[in-house]
Design a protein around this motif. Structure first.
Motif, PDB file in Angstrom:
ATOM      1  N   GLY A  37       1.031  -1.090   0.027  1.00  0.00           N
ATOM      2  CA  GLY A  37       0.105  -0.117   0.032  1.00  0.00           C
ATOM      3  C   GLY A  37       1.057   1.297   0.042  1.00  0.00           C
ATOM      4  O   GLY A  37       0.255   2.316   0.018  1.00  0.00           O
ATOM      5  N   ARG A 391      -7.028  -1.355  -0.320  1.00  0.00           N
ATOM      6  CA  ARG A 391      -6.252  -1.913  -1.356  1.00  0.00           C
ATOM      7  C   ARG A 391      -5.555  -3.108  -1.125  1.00  0.00           C
ATOM      8  O   ARG A 391      -5.552  -4.047  -1.830  1.00  0.00           O
ATOM      9  CB  ARG A 391      -5.336  -1.052  -1.913  1.00  0.00           C
ATOM     10  N   ARG A 396      -9.418  -8.647  -2.618  1.00  0.00           N
ATOM     11  CA  ARG A 396      -9.217  -7.889  -3.531  1.00  0.00           C
ATOM     12  C   ARG A 396      -7.646  -8.172  -4.276  1.00  0.00           C
ATOM     13  O   ARG A 396      -7.559  -7.845  -5.633  1.00  0.00           O
ATOM     14  CB  ARG A 396      -8.977  -6.305  -3.079  1.00  0.00           C
ATOM     15  N   ARG A 397      -6.632  -8.270  -3.465  1.00  0.00           N
ATOM     16  CA  ARG A 397      -5.546  -8.651  -3.997  1.00  0.00           C
ATOM     17  C   ARG A 397      -5.332  -9.913  -4.763  1.00  0.00           C
ATOM     18  O   ARG A 397      -4.818  -9.839  -6.049  1.00  0.00           O
ATOM     19  CB  ARG A 397      -4.254  -8.876  -2.983  1.00  0.00           C
ATOM     20  N   ASP A 400      -6.924  -8.831  -8.248  1.00  0.00           N
ATOM     21  CA  ASP A 400      -5.755  -8.034  -9.137  1.00  0.00           C
ATOM     22  C   ASP A 400      -4.969  -9.025  -9.862  1.00  0.00           C
ATOM     23  O   ASP A 400      -4.679  -9.008 -10.882  1.00  0.00           O
ATOM     24  CB  ASP A 400      -4.949  -7.218  -7.914  1.00  0.00           C
ATOM     25  N   GLU A 698      -5.007   3.301 -12.897  1.00  0.00           N
ATOM     26  CA  GLU A 698      -4.481   2.756 -11.899  1.00  0.00           C
ATOM     27  C   GLU A 698      -3.597   1.428 -12.206  1.00  0.00           C
ATOM     28  O   GLU A 698      -4.002   0.707 -13.236  1.00  0.00           O
ATOM     29  CB  GLU A 698      -5.355   2.169 -10.817  1.00  0.00           C
ATOM     30  N   ASP A 703      -8.268  -1.499  -8.489  1.00  0.00           N
ATOM     31  CA  ASP A 703      -8.370  -0.017  -8.091  1.00  0.00           C
ATOM     32  C   ASP A 703      -8.941   0.759  -9.414  1.00  0.00           C
ATOM     33  O   ASP A 703      -9.787   1.505  -9.147  1.00  0.00           O
ATOM     34  CB  ASP A 703      -7.066   0.395  -7.963  1.00  0.00           C
TER      35      ASP A 703
END
Length: 717
Positions: A37, A391, A396-397, A400, A698, A703
């Motif tokens: 982050g 984030r 969420r990671r 991604d 992003e 994001d």
């Protein structure tokens, strides 16, 4: 956590080693993602600083880009430092002054250590009360382990020391160091309140801290406390899905307000349409989670159709499935309904997944993979809407990483097929194993991240190849332009067609090769130019018809140079000498028809491919554009991400991989390192003005998808 009350006698306490391991697991889980982050806020500050100063922060930006490229290494190193703190606690490797490593440091590292000391002081001041309570409890835990009291493994000094050890060899520029420390302090502020509260509660529930005089303490939002608990300590009876960080809570509240405004303009969903006049009770959290768990392993076909645009909105498909699952578990839709929080979570999950497919080039074979993940992510969002604003959230990671692996991946190579297969296996594991424990997402992300690291190395190699190929074409085009300029000067007078053909073909090719290999002004370059001038003089001498002997001597003197020029075009010695004979034969007759010669037409397939990729007529700076926007484009740096719409309207995430030192053009590549576009600042400006290029996208797919989602909601709000 362990079931014992703080008043429990020490003999019936749980194993203290197991308590310490549980605290270690919790600390690594909550703190482990902190380094990831740091980069986005630092990049934003550097960008704003460069705008104010009117000059780029190139050194700092390049250093930050290098840190990002090695982010997985730093995350692993940081997690090891956190874990090491607990190993030190047990092995009594006590460090003085609150765990900051003490050693002789180089002068350029002194500021780094001083900043770490200031950070430790700030943490101690901000969290004085929970740290004091934790220290006393850890002393009792150490006593149970028959150890001397040691330093807090997640205390202020230890956290500062972990940061220093993690980035010790990172070679941070002087101006970047304070920005990194500030971002680290901000990221810690997101998790330390929750971490310290949960650790204190865990130690209290295990029976450590009896008789600790602390005075009244604020009750964490995620803990239910009884009156007896308040007299002794905090006991976490049942956690509730709330966010403790006020900034995060405010962000979620703002997102929900925008969502409600957007929903007012949308048609009512099916749950509202079937409400009728009878009052219905809201499904409790455990009930809706049970329904979602029932549906989690079932076929995702309905979600796949929704993501393809053929099955209506994804959020509506989720509600229909949940209503059907509730009916199967005995909850009649005529008597029950979703709460407002659950409704918001469903809409946000639906919009997030739809936004991912709108913002990125996710191919058809990825839809089933994402469709399989819909219901697990609904469960996550039901209990923790921090998914949409944090984030570093594990779920969420993972999203991604999956998007990075799947975007633009048509499985053309064995490595790409392996990525797709691994993502499919990860999604199946989430479906099979996720039962409200986010550690499943962390483990899945770690597994996929290890494979992505290898993929990124291949991407870097592909980017380097694309840059070299582009630069090679630019040098070739530049050499051809120079050669054609010389020919244009030579062809201003009438000459023999054979001389013109020789100059426009083998001689031009030879001139281009000398420019590329030896450069302008080199000996070979000057010799090639001299050969062209000598042939023109010979043609003028032949046209006059006055001195045949002089012309013959001139051609004999040029023989070796002409044969060498013809040979460089790929002719063998016999063919080269035959070409020389034809040239001599043409010059032997003074009355040979002479006239202006046409300039050669380039047949450059690579250049044509570039024009097609640019999607702009002409491909030069003469197109209409806004000079201010073009100036903004010229400030782009390698590593910056943009969003580009191709002629079919497909959104692509592209990165500035290289800037030509020759022409200033930008090479844009996709996430696979393949060339997407080569364009000048003026061309990028024209694309931006037409709405087909967005600067400042992003880096993380989620994001960018959330930004796209917020933009959509903000228009309604």
């Amino acid at each position: 956590m362990f079931g014992e009350h703080p008043g429990t006698p020490s003999g019936s306490r749980p194993d203290p080693a197991r308590v310490l391991e549980e605290i270690k697991r919790l600390a690594v889980e909550l703190l482990g993602a902190v380094p990831n982050g740091l980069y986005a806020p630092v990049e934003q500050q550097l960008h704003e600083s460069s705008l104010r100063a009117g000059s780029g922060r190139h050194i700092e930006m390049q250093a930050l880009l290098k840190l990002r490229q090695q982010s997985a290494t730093y995350v692993m190193r940081f997690r090891q430092q956190i874990a090491q703190g607990f190993d030190d606690f047990r092995s009594l490797r006590i460090r003085s002054r609150g765990d900051l490593p003490l050693s002789l440091v180089a002068e350029n590292q002194l500021a780094f250590h001083l900043a770490g000391q200031q950070l430790a002081d700030a943490i101690e001041s901000r969290y004085a009360t929970p740290l004091q309570a934790m220290s006393l409890r850890l002393d009792k835990l150490a006593e149970s382990l028959q150890m001397q009291a040691s330093s807090n493994p997640i205390g202020a000094g230890r956290l500062a020391g972990a940061f220093i050890e993690t980035y010790r060899d990172a070679q941070l520029p002087h101006d970047l160091q304070p920005l990194m420390f500030r971002a680290y302090e901000q990221e810690l502020a997101r998790v330390l309140g929750e971490l310290y509260s949960r650790v204190n509660g865990l130690l209290g529930s295990a029976g450590y801290g009896v008789g600790v005089a602390q005075g009244p303490r604020p009750v964490p939002e995620n803990v239910v406390v009884t009156r007896r608990d308040q007299e002794h300590d905090l006991v976490p009876v049942r956690e509730r899905p709330r966010v403790e960080d006020p900034a995060v809570a405010a962000e979620i509240a703002q997102l929900r307000r925008q969502l409600h405004a957007w929903r007012e303009q949308a048609p009512p969903h099916s749950d509202e349409q079937t409400q009728g006049t009878m009052p219905r009770r809201e499904l409790r959290m455990e009930e809706i989670v049970s329904v979602a768990s029932l549906l989690q392993p079932e076929s995702p076909d309905v979600f796949v159709r929704a993501l393809s645009g053929e099955g209506g909105k994804l959020s509506e498909a989720i509600r229909i499935r949940l209503r059907d699952g509730a009916r199967r578990l005995g909850h009649s839709p005529e008597q029950t309904r979703l709460s407002a929080e659950h409704d918001d979570a469903i809409d946000l999950v639906g919009l997030l997944f739809e936004s991912l497919f709108q913002s990125y080039a996710l191919l058809d074979h990825a839809r089933r993979l994402y469709g399989r993940l819909v219901m697990p992510y609904v469960k996550v969002a039901m209990k923790d809407q921090g998914l949409f604003v944090k984030r570093e959230h594990p779920a969420r990671r993972l999203l991604d990483a999956i998007t990075e692996a799947c975007e633009g991946n048509c499985a053309a190579t064995a490595q790409d097929r392996e990525l797709i297969e691994r993502c499919a296996a990860v999604s199946q594991r989430i479906v099979a194993d996720y039962n409200e424990d986010l550690a499943v997402f962390e483990m899945a992300h770690a597994e996929l991240e290890a494979l992505l690291q290898q993929h990124r190395l291949r991407v870097e190699l592909q980017e380097s190849r694309a840059a070299k190929a582009t630069f090679g074409r630019e040098r070739l085009n530049e050499a051809r332009t120079q050669a054609d300029s010389v020919l244009g000067y030579m062809f201003h007078e009438p000459i023999t067609p054979e001389v013109g053909a020789f100059l426009s073909q083998p001689w031009r090719h030879h001139l281009v090769q000398t420019l590329l290999r030896d450069g302008s002004g080199s000996t070979r370059h000057n010799e090639t130019l001299a050969l062209g001038d000598a042939l023109l003089d010979a043609d003028r001498l032949a046209r006059s018809g006055r001195d045949g002997r002089k012309l013959a001597d001139r051609l004999i003197a040029l023989e070796a140079a002409i044969v060498s020029c013809l040979a460089s075009s790929g002719l063998d010695e016999d063919s080269a000498r035959q070409g020389l004979a034809e040239l001599v034969r043409a010059l032997a007759y003074p009355d040979t028809q002479r006239g202006p010669q046409p300039l050669p037409v380039s047949n450059d397939e690579d250049a044509a491919g570039d024009d097609a990729a640019v999607w702009l007529a002409g491909g030069t700076d003469t197109i209409e554009h806004d000079p201010e926007v073009a100036a903004r484009m010229r400030r782009l740096l390698p590593g910056e991400w943009l969003r580009l719409l191709d002629p079919a309207g497909q959104a692509l995430a592209v990165k500035v991989a290289w800037i030509s030192p020759l022409t200033g053009r930008f090479l844009l590549v996709n996430r696979r390192g393949l060339r997407v576009l080569v364009a000048s600042a003026a061309e990028l400006s024209a694309l931006a003005q037409s709405g087909r290029l967005q600067v400042g996208a992003e880096r993380a797919p989620t994001d960018e998808a959330m930004r796209h989602l917020r933009d959509k909601l903000a228009k309604a709000a």
